[in-house]
Motif scaffolding. Structure first.
Motif, PDB file in Angstrom:
ATOM      1  N   TYR A   6       0.876  -1.174   0.000  1.00 55.88           N
ATOM      2  CA  TYR A   6       0.000   0.000   0.000  1.00 55.88           C
ATOM      3  C   TYR A   6       0.903   1.211   0.000  1.00 55.88           C
ATOM      4  O   TYR A   6       1.801   1.320   0.835  1.00 55.88           O
ATOM      5  CB  TYR A   6      -0.923  -0.014   1.219  1.00 55.88           C
TER       6      TYR A   6
ATOM      7  N   TYR B 163       1.327  11.789   0.684  1.00 56.13           N
ATOM      8  CA  TYR B 163       0.812  12.811   1.589  1.00 56.13           C
ATOM      9  C   TYR B 163       1.345  14.177   1.174  1.00 56.13           C
ATOM     10  O   TYR B 163       2.467  14.320   0.708  1.00 56.13           O
ATOM     11  CB  TYR B 163       1.234  12.515   3.037  1.00 56.13           C
TER      12      TYR B 163
ATOM     13  N   TYR C  57      -7.917   2.072  14.627  1.00 58.15           N
ATOM     14  CA  TYR C  57      -6.461   2.029  14.771  1.00 58.15           C
ATOM     15  C   TYR C  57      -5.958   3.445  15.062  1.00 58.15           C
ATOM     16  O   TYR C  57      -6.401   4.409  14.437  1.00 58.15           O
ATOM     17  CB  TYR C  57      -5.798   1.538  13.476  1.00 58.15           C
TER      18      TYR C  57
ATOM     19  N   TYR D 234      -2.391   5.924  15.963  1.00 57.40           N
ATOM     20  CA  TYR D 234      -0.949   5.967  15.747  1.00 57.40           C
ATOM     21  C   TYR D 234      -0.378   7.253  16.317  1.00 57.40           C
ATOM     22  O   TYR D 234      -1.052   8.277  16.373  1.00 57.40           O
ATOM     23  CB  TYR D 234      -0.620   5.948  14.247  1.00 57.40           C
TER      24      TYR D 234
ATOM     25  N   TYR E 111       3.179   9.474  15.382  1.00 53.23           N
ATOM     26  CA  TYR E 111       4.377   9.672  14.575  1.00 53.23           C
ATOM     27  C   TYR E 111       5.049  10.946  15.083  1.00 53.23           C
ATOM     28  O   TYR E 111       4.421  11.780  15.735  1.00 53.23           O
ATOM     29  CB  TYR E 111       4.009   9.880  13.095  1.00 53.23           C
TER      30      TYR E 111
ATOM     31  N   GLN F 150       7.985  14.116  13.808  1.00 47.66           N
ATOM     32  CA  GLN F 150       8.763  14.713  12.714  1.00 47.66           C
ATOM     33  C   GLN F 150       9.689  15.757  13.312  1.00 47.66           C
ATOM     34  O   GLN F 150       9.234  16.813  13.775  1.00 47.66           O
ATOM     35  CB  GLN F 150       7.828  15.348  11.685  1.00 47.66           C
TER      36      GLN F 150
ATOM     37  N   VAL G 251       8.745  12.095   8.396  1.00 55.12           N
ATOM     38  CA  VAL G 251       7.851  11.635   9.444  1.00 55.12           C
ATOM     39  C   VAL G 251       8.263  10.216   9.847  1.00 55.12           C
ATOM     40  O   VAL G 251       8.478   9.354   8.992  1.00 55.12           O
ATOM     41  CB  VAL G 251       6.402  11.645   8.932  1.00 55.12           C
TER      42      VAL G 251
ATOM     43  N   PHE H 104       7.490   6.785  12.328  1.00 53.83           N
ATOM     44  CA  PHE H 104       6.516   6.026  13.098  1.00 53.83           C
ATOM     45  C   PHE H 104       7.004   5.820  14.530  1.00 53.83           C
ATOM     46  O   PHE H 104       8.168   5.511  14.765  1.00 53.83           O
ATOM     47  CB  PHE H 104       6.301   4.676  12.422  1.00 53.83           C
TER      48      PHE H 104
ATOM     49  N   MET I  11       7.777  17.648  16.173  1.00 55.09           N
ATOM     50  CA  MET I  11       6.329  17.733  15.979  1.00 55.09           C
ATOM     51  C   MET I  11       5.795  16.318  16.119  1.00 55.09           C
ATOM     52  O   MET I  11       6.307  15.401  15.476  1.00 55.09           O
ATOM     53  CB  MET I  11       6.018  18.305  14.601  1.00 55.09           C
TER      54      MET I  11
ATOM     55  N   PHE J 119       2.627  13.845  15.668  1.00 54.70           N
ATOM     56  CA  PHE J 119       1.361  13.706  14.966  1.00 54.70           C
ATOM     57  C   PHE J 119       0.629  12.463  15.447  1.00 54.70           C
ATOM     58  O   PHE J 119       1.200  11.391  15.558  1.00 54.70           O
ATOM     59  CB  PHE J 119       1.581  13.582  13.458  1.00 54.70           C
TER      60      PHE J 119
ATOM     61  N   GLU K 268      -6.023   3.524   5.422  1.00 55.56           N
ATOM     62  CA  GLU K 268      -5.953   4.954   5.128  1.00 55.56           C
ATOM     63  C   GLU K 268      -5.837   5.717   6.428  1.00 55.56           C
ATOM     64  O   GLU K 268      -6.774   5.768   7.221  1.00 55.56           O
ATOM     65  CB  GLU K 268      -7.184   5.392   4.342  1.00 55.56           C
ATOM     66  N   GLN K 269      -4.688   6.292   6.653  1.00 52.78           N
ATOM     67  CA  GLN K 269      -4.430   6.971   7.909  1.00 52.78           C
ATOM     68  C   GLN K 269      -4.610   8.478   7.740  1.00 52.78           C
ATOM     69  O   GLN K 269      -4.089   9.074   6.802  1.00 52.78           O
ATOM     70  CB  GLN K 269      -3.011   6.676   8.397  1.00 52.78           C
ATOM     71  N   TYR K 270      -5.324   9.056   8.672  1.00 56.71           N
ATOM     72  CA  TYR K 270      -5.598  10.490   8.658  1.00 56.71           C
ATOM     73  C   TYR K 270      -4.893  11.131   9.839  1.00 56.71           C
ATOM     74  O   TYR K 270      -5.029  10.677  10.977  1.00 56.71           O
ATOM     75  CB  TYR K 270      -7.110  10.737   8.705  1.00 56.71           C
ATOM     76  N   PHE K 271      -4.154  12.172   9.541  1.00 59.20           N
ATOM     77  CA  PHE K 271      -3.299  12.802  10.531  1.00 59.20           C
ATOM     78  C   PHE K 271      -3.934  14.048  11.143  1.00 59.20           C
ATOM     79  O   PHE K 271      -4.656  14.787  10.472  1.00 59.20           O
ATOM     80  CB  PHE K 271      -1.966  13.209   9.888  1.00 59.20           C
ATOM     81  N   GLY K 272      -3.597  14.274  12.402  1.00 59.03           N
ATOM     82  CA  GLY K 272      -3.967  15.511  13.062  1.00 59.03           C
ATOM     83  C   GLY K 272      -2.986  16.619  12.712  1.00 59.03           C
ATOM     84  O   GLY K 272      -2.002  16.384  12.013  1.00 59.03           O
ATOM     85  N   PRO K 273      -3.238  17.827  13.235  1.00 54.84           N
ATOM     86  CA  PRO K 273      -2.388  18.975  12.904  1.00 54.84           C
ATOM     87  C   PRO K 273      -1.052  18.974  13.637  1.00 54.84           C
ATOM     88  O   PRO K 273      -0.165  19.755  13.291  1.00 54.84           O
ATOM     89  CB  PRO K 273      -3.239  20.174  13.344  1.00 54.84           C
TER      90      PRO K 273
END
Lengths: 115, 116
Positions: free
Chosen positions: A32, A36, B31, B33, B35, B37, B43, B45, B89, B91, B104-109
């Motif tokens: 996958y 981004y 799920y 996570y 991360y 940076q 970035v 993990f 930073m 995340f 599909e991972q969606y990140f915060g600010p």
């Protein structure tokens, strides 16, 4: 083996041009591959992603090309706009292992689209 | 559209102090996570969390780090004794809603952590 190599580090493109960013991986378990987009001070935003069962995926002006045998994939941004100026990260993970699905990121490409 | 939120946006702490970074993942995601940076770098993990336990962690995630889902909405990262090199930073991300695949991972600010 877990690395994802990304190039170029930075890219300047004229408005309306095509931006191309390349990534290569070694881990054949990766299945996958998301891209981004990150603006300064913001979190990475999922742009487009591909699974290795297809060689290309297009969403609007963004296209991923995938070459499984070469273990390479690339992002093409057609008709690049100044608003596309951001840092782009490729990433990869092996979702079939059912584990943590951790994303391994490339080193990023700073794209600047000039008028 | 639902999004991942994180607080605080910026945290300044002294070396050796404990910090807790907070995240509210997208509701009905399964799920979670963390991360990080470091400025100007990629970035990386840290840890993934599913079904109230860690599913995977990186070498960075040593005994000084812990994660918790104290209730049905929050997901926290604790650094027990911060070091200068923890400045980064951080995340939070979440994935696996009912409508999309689990990958599909969606990140915060992000939370910018500065250790002085």
């Amino acid at each position: 083996q877990q690395q994802v190599k990304q190039s170029p580090q930075s890219l300047i493109v004229q408005k309306g041009g095509i931006s191309i960013i390349n990534c290569a991986y070694e881990n054949t378990a990766f299945d996958y591959f998301p891209w981004y987009q990150q603006f300064p001070g913001k979190g990475p935003a999922l742009l487009i992603a591909i699974r290795p069962d297809v060689s290309e995926k297009k969403e609007g002006r963004f296209t991923i090309s995938f070459n499984k045998s070469a273990k390479q994939f690339s992002l093409h941004i057609m008709d690049s706009q100044p608003g596309d100026s951001a840092t782009y990260f490729c990433a990869a993970t092996d979702i079939l292992t059912g584990g943590g699905n951790k994303l391994t990121f490339g080193t990023g490409t700073q794209l600047k689209v000039e008028l | 559209e639902p999004e991942v939120t994180q607080t605080p946006s910026h945290q300044v702490t002294q070396m050796g102090q404990e910090v807790i970074l907070r995240c509210v993942p997208i509701s009905n995601h399964l799920y979670f996570y963390w991360y990080r940076q470091i400025l100007g770098q990629k970035v990386e993990f840290l840890v993934s969390f599913y079904n109230n336990e860690i599913s995977e962690k990186s070498e960075i995630f040593d005994d000084q780090f812990s994660v918790e889902r104290p209730d049905g909405s929050n997901f926290t990262l604790k650094i027990r004794s911060t070091k200068l090199e923890d400045s980064a930073m951080y995340f939070c991300a979440s994935s696996a809603s009912l409508n999309r695949g689990p990958y599909e991972q969606y990140f915060g600010p992000g939370t910018r952590l500065t250790v002085t």
